[in-house]
Design a protein around this motif. Structure first.
Motif, short mmCIF file in Angstrom:
data_model
loop_
_atom_site.label_atom_id
_atom_site.label_comp_id
_atom_site.label_asym_id
_atom_site.label_seq_id
_atom_site.Cartn_x
_atom_site.Cartn_y
_atom_site.Cartn_z
N MET A 113 0.83 -1.20 0.00
CA MET A 113 0.00 0.00 0.00
C MET A 113 0.86 1.26 0.00
N PHE A 114 1.84 1.31 0.89
CA PHE A 114 2.64 2.52 1.02
C PHE A 114 3.67 2.69 -0.09
N ASN A 115 4.20 1.60 -0.58
CA ASN A 115 5.22 1.70 -1.64
C ASN A 115 4.61 1.90 -3.03
N ASN A 116 3.42 1.33 -3.25
CA ASN A 116 2.92 1.26 -4.62
C ASN A 116 1.57 1.90 -4.88
N ARG A 117 0.73 2.03 -3.85
CA ARG A 117 -0.64 2.42 -4.14
C ARG A 117 -1.07 3.77 -3.58
N LEU A 118 -0.31 4.35 -2.67
CA LEU A 118 -0.71 5.64 -2.11
C LEU A 118 -0.88 6.67 -3.23
N ASN A 119 -1.94 7.46 -3.13
CA ASN A 119 -2.18 8.53 -4.09
C ASN A 119 -1.23 9.69 -3.78
N LYS A 120 -0.20 9.82 -4.58
CA LYS A 120 0.85 10.81 -4.32
C LYS A 120 0.31 12.24 -4.39
N THR A 121 -0.60 12.48 -5.32
CA THR A 121 -1.15 13.82 -5.46
C THR A 121 -1.89 14.24 -4.21
N ARG A 122 -2.63 13.32 -3.62
CA ARG A 122 -3.40 13.67 -2.42
C ARG A 122 -2.50 13.88 -1.21
N ILE A 123 -1.37 13.20 -1.16
CA ILE A 123 -0.44 13.43 -0.06
C ILE A 123 0.10 14.85 -0.12
N VAL A 124 0.49 15.29 -1.31
CA VAL A 124 1.00 16.65 -1.46
C VAL A 124 -0.10 17.67 -1.13
N LYS A 125 -1.30 17.44 -1.63
CA LYS A 125 -2.40 18.36 -1.35
C LYS A 125 -2.77 18.34 0.13
N GLY A 126 -2.67 17.17 0.76
CA GLY A 126 -2.97 17.08 2.19
C GLY A 126 -1.99 17.90 3.01
N ALA A 127 -0.72 17.86 2.64
CA ALA A 127 0.28 18.66 3.35
C ALA A 127 0.00 20.15 3.17
N ILE A 128 -0.43 20.54 1.98
CA ILE A 128 -0.77 21.95 1.73
C ILE A 128 -1.99 22.36 2.55
N LEU A 149 5.93 7.52 7.66
CA LEU A 149 6.99 8.37 7.11
C LEU A 149 6.76 8.65 5.64
N LEU A 150 6.07 7.75 4.96
CA LEU A 150 5.83 7.92 3.53
C LEU A 150 4.69 8.90 3.23
N LEU A 151 4.14 9.52 4.28
CA LEU A 151 3.19 10.61 4.09
C LEU A 151 3.91 11.94 3.90
N ASP A 152 5.22 11.91 3.79
CA ASP A 152 6.04 13.11 3.60
C ASP A 152 5.91 13.59 2.16
N TYR A 153 5.37 14.79 1.97
CA TYR A 153 5.14 15.32 0.63
C TYR A 153 6.41 15.41 -0.20
N ARG A 154 7.56 15.54 0.46
CA ARG A 154 8.82 15.70 -0.28
C ARG A 154 9.15 14.47 -1.12
N CYS A 155 8.57 13.32 -0.74
CA CYS A 155 8.81 12.09 -1.51
C CYS A 155 8.16 12.16 -2.89
N TYR A 156 7.20 13.07 -3.08
CA TYR A 156 6.39 13.04 -4.30
C TYR A 156 6.49 14.33 -5.10
N LEU A 157 7.50 15.14 -4.80
CA LEU A 157 7.76 16.31 -5.62
C LEU A 157 8.40 15.86 -6.94
N PRO A 158 8.33 16.70 -7.97
CA PRO A 158 8.99 16.34 -9.24
C PRO A 158 10.45 15.99 -9.01
#
Length: 364
Positions: free
Chosen positions: A109-124, A207-216
């Protein structure tokens, strides 16, 4: 009103105890009205800024019925909310029934399926609205990896005046530091032996809820690069006076709107990381933590998780009492080693700019 057609409703001020034998709750109608106005303002903000895929819809409507199992008639206004599919992240990680989920399922779930866009938006969202109660129970996880943020009323210092923001999704906060180093270590709890607490050395999946993991690729900071709807919204809020913000969104008081105005202005002019480090509303020094190295993948190490790549977090803590935010007042040495809210990577420049910004905070 909702994609599924299902909703839940919260009715305040019912003279019925929550538990058998308990006392009926007290009710302050004016306070309840304030909370409802706050939540409706957040709903409008979510629509305006493009957070509707992340934040459940809310609306006010009458409730006519009978309380199940009690027989108490209800003919009153309620706060209706979109029914959120999925389970809390707390339940997914720690309380699987009949037993905890296999580590392989959690890692997938955390390595492959988390919605990266929503993590970034959640941090914002959590920084913008100064969320103070974002933990695993208030994050709902869906089977496809999508996230929903619930229970968002502890925001903008409306109720918790001594909290600037505190979220597992936002660096510099106590809640994120706890998932990195463990609660007993971050809160400097006493031990039976009198020795200092020991931090955790495994990797919490959160730890994988860190938005920095999903920046360009190649970027380590969000800066002022926000999704277009959010960028437009931040600029609009920053362009208004706090009184105009309060009127536009319907906030219950100008002070709360001023907090939103200040945060939006910092985020759009100085960037996300600056706002998290130096912006306002701000936590007390003892609760202002430094940015830590990010961990962006999980590896199963027999019975626990390790970070899936080289990762060397610092175990340093800020000086002071992590509960009160004030000076250390215990009869044992303070394990803290630095003044909270100081960031060596910025040198003197960051702190000086922050002081200048604090002296010109917007008023009503």
């Amino acid at each position: 009103m909702t994609p599924s057609g299902d909703a839940v409703v919260k009715v305040y001020c019912l003279p019925v105890p929550k538990r058998v034998g308990g006392q009926p709750p007290t009710c302050n109608p004016l306070r309840i009205a304030e909370i409802m106005k706050l939540l409706m303002a957040l709903d409008k903000l979510s629509q305006d800024c493009g957070f509707m895929d992340l934040i459940p819809r809310m609306w006010l409507a009458p409730v006519l019925g009978v309380l199940p199992g009690v027989g108490y008639p209800v003919d009153w206004w309620g706060l209706w909310m979109e029914y959120v599919e999925g389970i809390s992240l707390e339940n997914f990680l720690y309380r699987g029934i009949p037993r905890r989920l296999p580590l392989e399922t959690i890692a997938d779930m955390f390595n492959n399926r988390l919605n990266k866009t929503r993590i970034v938006k959640g941090a914002i969202f959590d920084l913008l609205t100064s969320q103070c109660d974002r933990h695993a129970q208030n994050l709902f996880l869906q089977e496809d990896g999508n996230l929903k943020l619930i229970d968002n009323e502890s925001c903008l210092q409306h109720m918790w005046r001594n909290c600037g923001f505190d979220s597992v999704m936002v660096p510099t906060t106590q809640k994120q530091e706890i998932i990195r180093l463990a609660n007993q270590y971050v809160n400097k709890l006493p031990t039976l032996t009198g020795q200092p607490q020991v931090p955790r050395f495994d990797a919490d999946p959160q730890l994988l809820l860190d938005y920095r993991c999903y920046l360009p690729e190649g970027r380590e900071q969000m800066g002022t690069e926000y999704p277009p709807p959010i960028d437009k919204c931040l600029r609009n809020i920053a362009s208004m006076a706090p009184k105009e913000v309060a009127k536009f969104y319907g906030f219950p008081d100008v002070r709360v709107a001023a907090n939103l105005h200040t945060r939006a202005t910092d985020m759009i002019t100085r960037g996300y990381e600056w706002a998290a480090k130096y912006g306002h509303p701000q936590n007390a020094e003892a609760k202002r933590y430094r940015f830590q190295p990010k961990c962006c993948s999980l590896h199963i190490n027999r019975t626990h998780f390790a970070c899936g790549h080289a990762w060397k977090p610092s175990f340093e803590l800020p000086l002071g009492n992590p509960f009160t935010g004030r000076e250390w007042d215990k009869d044992r040495p303070d394990p803290g080693t630095y003044v909270g809210g100081t960031f060596p990577e910025d040198g003197d420049v960051g702190g000086n700019v922050a002081e200048a910004s604090a002296s010109t905070q917007s008023g009503p």
